[in-house]
Motif scaffolding. Structure first.
Motif, PDB file in Angstrom:
ATOM      1  N   MET A   1      -8.318  88.974  47.874  1.00 58.06           N
ATOM      2  CA  MET A   1      -8.420  87.598  47.219  1.00 58.06           C
ATOM      3  C   MET A   1      -8.907  86.611  48.384  1.00 58.06           C
ATOM      4  O   MET A   1      -8.908  87.057  49.523  1.00 58.06           O
ATOM      5  CB  MET A   1      -6.761  87.030  47.006  1.00 58.06           C
ATOM      6  CG  MET A   1      -6.104  86.811  48.306  1.00 58.06           C
ATOM      7  SD  MET A   1      -4.310  86.177  47.950  1.00 58.06           S
ATOM      8  CE  MET A   1      -3.688  87.950  47.171  1.00 58.06           C
ATOM      9  N   SER A   2      -9.753  85.779  47.917  1.00 58.62           N
ATOM     10  CA  SER A   2     -10.532  85.089  48.585  1.00 58.62           C
ATOM     11  C   SER A   2      -9.711  83.831  49.158  1.00 58.62           C
ATOM     12  O   SER A   2      -9.066  82.987  48.576  1.00 58.62           O
ATOM     13  CB  SER A   2     -11.674  84.576  48.034  1.00 58.62           C
ATOM     14  OG  SER A   2     -12.607  83.464  48.751  1.00 58.62           O
ATOM     15  N   LEU A   3      -9.724  83.590  50.687  1.00 61.40           N
ATOM     16  CA  LEU A   3      -8.709  82.401  51.174  1.00 61.40           C
ATOM     17  C   LEU A   3      -9.770  81.748  51.987  1.00 61.40           C
ATOM     18  O   LEU A   3     -10.769  82.195  52.744  1.00 61.40           O
ATOM     19  CB  LEU A   3      -7.575  82.888  52.119  1.00 61.40           C
ATOM     20  CG  LEU A   3      -6.678  83.784  51.118  1.00 61.40           C
ATOM     21  CD1 LEU A   3      -5.635  84.275  51.944  1.00 61.40           C
ATOM     22  CD2 LEU A   3      -5.935  82.857  50.043  1.00 61.40           C
ATOM     23  N   ALA A 160       1.829  81.556  48.332  1.00 61.15           N
ATOM     24  CA  ALA A 160       0.880  81.660  47.262  1.00 61.15           C
ATOM     25  C   ALA A 160      -0.580  81.263  47.656  1.00 61.15           C
ATOM     26  O   ALA A 160      -1.074  80.446  48.506  1.00 61.15           O
ATOM     27  CB  ALA A 160       1.419  80.852  46.046  1.00 61.15           C
ATOM     28  N   ALA A 161      -1.429  81.977  47.139  1.00 62.34           N
ATOM     29  CA  ALA A 161      -2.753  81.792  47.412  1.00 62.34           C
ATOM     30  C   ALA A 161      -3.123  80.566  46.896  1.00 62.34           C
ATOM     31  O   ALA A 161      -3.850  79.780  47.703  1.00 62.34           O
ATOM     32  CB  ALA A 161      -3.690  83.105  46.696  1.00 62.34           C
ATOM     33  N   GLU A 162      -2.909  80.051  45.728  1.00 62.33           N
ATOM     34  CA  GLU A 162      -3.146  78.783  45.456  1.00 62.33           C
ATOM     35  C   GLU A 162      -2.662  77.635  46.433  1.00 62.33           C
ATOM     36  O   GLU A 162      -3.477  76.792  46.793  1.00 62.33           O
ATOM     37  CB  GLU A 162      -2.574  78.706  43.986  1.00 62.33           C
ATOM     38  CG  GLU A 162      -2.699  77.267  43.401  1.00 62.33           C
ATOM     39  CD  GLU A 162      -2.037  77.063  42.062  1.00 62.33           C
ATOM     40  OE1 GLU A 162      -1.716  75.979  41.655  1.00 62.33           O
ATOM     41  OE2 GLU A 162      -1.887  78.114  41.339  1.00 62.33           O
ATOM     42  N   ARG A 165      -4.371  77.478  50.016  1.00 62.80           N
ATOM     43  CA  ARG A 165      -5.937  76.908  49.700  1.00 62.80           C
ATOM     44  C   ARG A 165      -5.764  75.356  49.812  1.00 62.80           C
ATOM     45  O   ARG A 165      -6.365  74.946  50.470  1.00 62.80           O
ATOM     46  CB  ARG A 165      -6.187  77.628  48.359  1.00 62.80           C
ATOM     47  CG  ARG A 165      -6.868  79.049  48.363  1.00 62.80           C
ATOM     48  CD  ARG A 165      -8.019  79.076  47.402  1.00 62.80           C
ATOM     49  NE  ARG A 165      -7.950  80.566  47.279  1.00 62.80           N
ATOM     50  CZ  ARG A 165      -7.317  81.224  46.233  1.00 62.80           C
ATOM     51  NH1 ARG A 165      -6.582  80.741  45.471  1.00 62.80           N
ATOM     52  NH2 ARG A 165      -7.655  82.597  46.155  1.00 62.80           N
ATOM     53  N   VAL A 182       0.698  87.181  51.570  1.00 58.75           N
ATOM     54  CA  VAL A 182       0.150  86.024  50.489  1.00 58.75           C
ATOM     55  C   VAL A 182       0.450  86.541  49.196  1.00 58.75           C
ATOM     56  O   VAL A 182       0.018  87.878  48.877  1.00 58.75           O
ATOM     57  CB  VAL A 182      -1.285  85.719  50.594  1.00 58.75           C
ATOM     58  CG1 VAL A 182      -1.867  85.025  49.499  1.00 58.75           C
ATOM     59  CG2 VAL A 182      -1.477  85.076  52.031  1.00 58.75           C
ATOM     60  N   ASP A 183       0.823  85.865  48.141  1.00 57.70           N
ATOM     61  CA  ASP A 183       1.214  86.456  46.917  1.00 57.70           C
ATOM     62  C   ASP A 183       0.325  85.752  45.905  1.00 57.70           C
ATOM     63  O   ASP A 183       0.012  84.615  46.089  1.00 57.70           O
ATOM     64  CB  ASP A 183       2.542  86.092  46.289  1.00 57.70           C
ATOM     65  CG  ASP A 183       3.604  86.904  47.026  1.00 57.70           C
ATOM     66  OD1 ASP A 183       3.147  87.850  47.577  1.00 57.70           O
ATOM     67  OD2 ASP A 183       4.977  86.500  46.977  1.00 57.70           O
ATOM     68  N   ALA A 184      -0.263  86.360  45.127  1.00 57.59           N
ATOM     69  CA  ALA A 184      -1.299  86.027  44.182  1.00 57.59           C
ATOM     70  C   ALA A 184      -0.843  85.037  42.933  1.00 57.59           C
ATOM     71  O   ALA A 184      -1.533  84.194  42.664  1.00 57.59           O
ATOM     72  CB  ALA A 184      -2.271  87.210  43.589  1.00 57.59           C
ATOM     73  N   GLU A 185       0.284  85.248  42.567  1.00 54.63           N
ATOM     74  CA  GLU A 185       0.911  84.457  41.404  1.00 54.63           C
ATOM     75  C   GLU A 185       2.045  83.531  41.775  1.00 54.63           C
ATOM     76  O   GLU A 185       2.882  83.733  42.513  1.00 54.63           O
ATOM     77  CB  GLU A 185       1.588  85.831  40.323  1.00 54.63           C
ATOM     78  CG  GLU A 185       1.952  85.080  39.124  1.00 54.63           C
ATOM     79  CD  GLU A 185       2.599  86.263  38.377  1.00 54.63           C
ATOM     80  OE1 GLU A 185       3.087  85.507  37.292  1.00 54.63           O
ATOM     81  OE2 GLU A 185       2.447  87.347  38.628  1.00 54.63           O
TER      82      GLU A 185
END
Length: 209
Positions: A1-3, A160-162, A165, A182-185
């Motif tokens: 995932m992009s961070l 969380a990635a969101e 960010r 980091v969790d994506a969801e």
């Protein structure tokens, strides 16, 4: 995932093994406390080794805010005792937006003509076990910025990635964020998936309150 470039995810094998154990629902409160401490210690070593350069001369004061389960580990790493300042923030359940209920930063609201920042430390270390939506972490960063801090290191067990960010974009030129995983969801209720549950509840056995 992009961070964002100022977010660093640990790849330390010992840390990853401990994070996997922490994610297990069967892990009891006593071990949760130990795992949080160990993860914080490893993560703190990585972050401080990359972010700080030792110099001769007087030592500055470093405030550490939130994440009580992580404080002891970070204090162990630092060469001298530092003050622990608390920022009390919670998420409003319906909007998931941060609400500040406590702030003991010294003179964080200045009434003098000199303005904010007179009593602020140059570096703040924020310990926040879980960054979910990123709202409370971003609010803490903004509060410290307004207080007059020049640099902030955020340490988090899982994010969380969101959310990470959102926190990273709050003040990208002065903030470095270090996370164990980091969790994506992120669920509609603002919880990480798979996550580690509510760390405060698991540390202090307040599940079901």
């Amino acid at each position: 995932m992009s961070l964002p470039s100022n977010v660093h995810v640990s790849k330390h094998p010992c840390l990853l093994a401990k994070l996997s154990r922490l994610r297990s629902k069967s892990t009891e409160s006593r071990e949760v406390k130990s795992l949080i401490n160990d993860i914080s210690l490893i993560l703190g070593c990585e972050a401080l080794a990359a972010s700080l350069t030792p110099v001769d001369g007087p030592k500055g004061e470093t405030p550490i805010g939130s994440g009580l389960g992580m404080v002891e580990a970070i204090q162990t790493i630092l060469p001298e005792p530092v003050p622990v300042h608390h920022l009390g923030l919670y998420r409003e359940p319906s909007t998931l937006e941060p609400v500040e209920y406590y702030n003991n930063l010294p003179h964080h609201v200045s009434s003098s003509s000199s303005g904010p920042g007179t009593n602020a430390s140059s570096l703040a270390i924020v310990v926040d076990p879980v960054i979910a939506t990123g709202g409370t972490c971003a609010a803490a960063i903004q509060t410290l910025k307004e207080w007059g801090v020049k640099r902030i290191i955020v340490l988090s067990v899982v994010a969380a990635a969101e959310g990470v960010r959102r926190a990273a974009e709050e003040w990208p030129e002065a903030v470095e964020i270090w996370v164990a995983g980091v969790d994506a969801e992120l669920t509609p209720k603002g919880m990480l998936k798979p996550g580690v549950g509510d760390v405060g509840d698991r540390l202090f056995l307040t599940i079901g309150k």
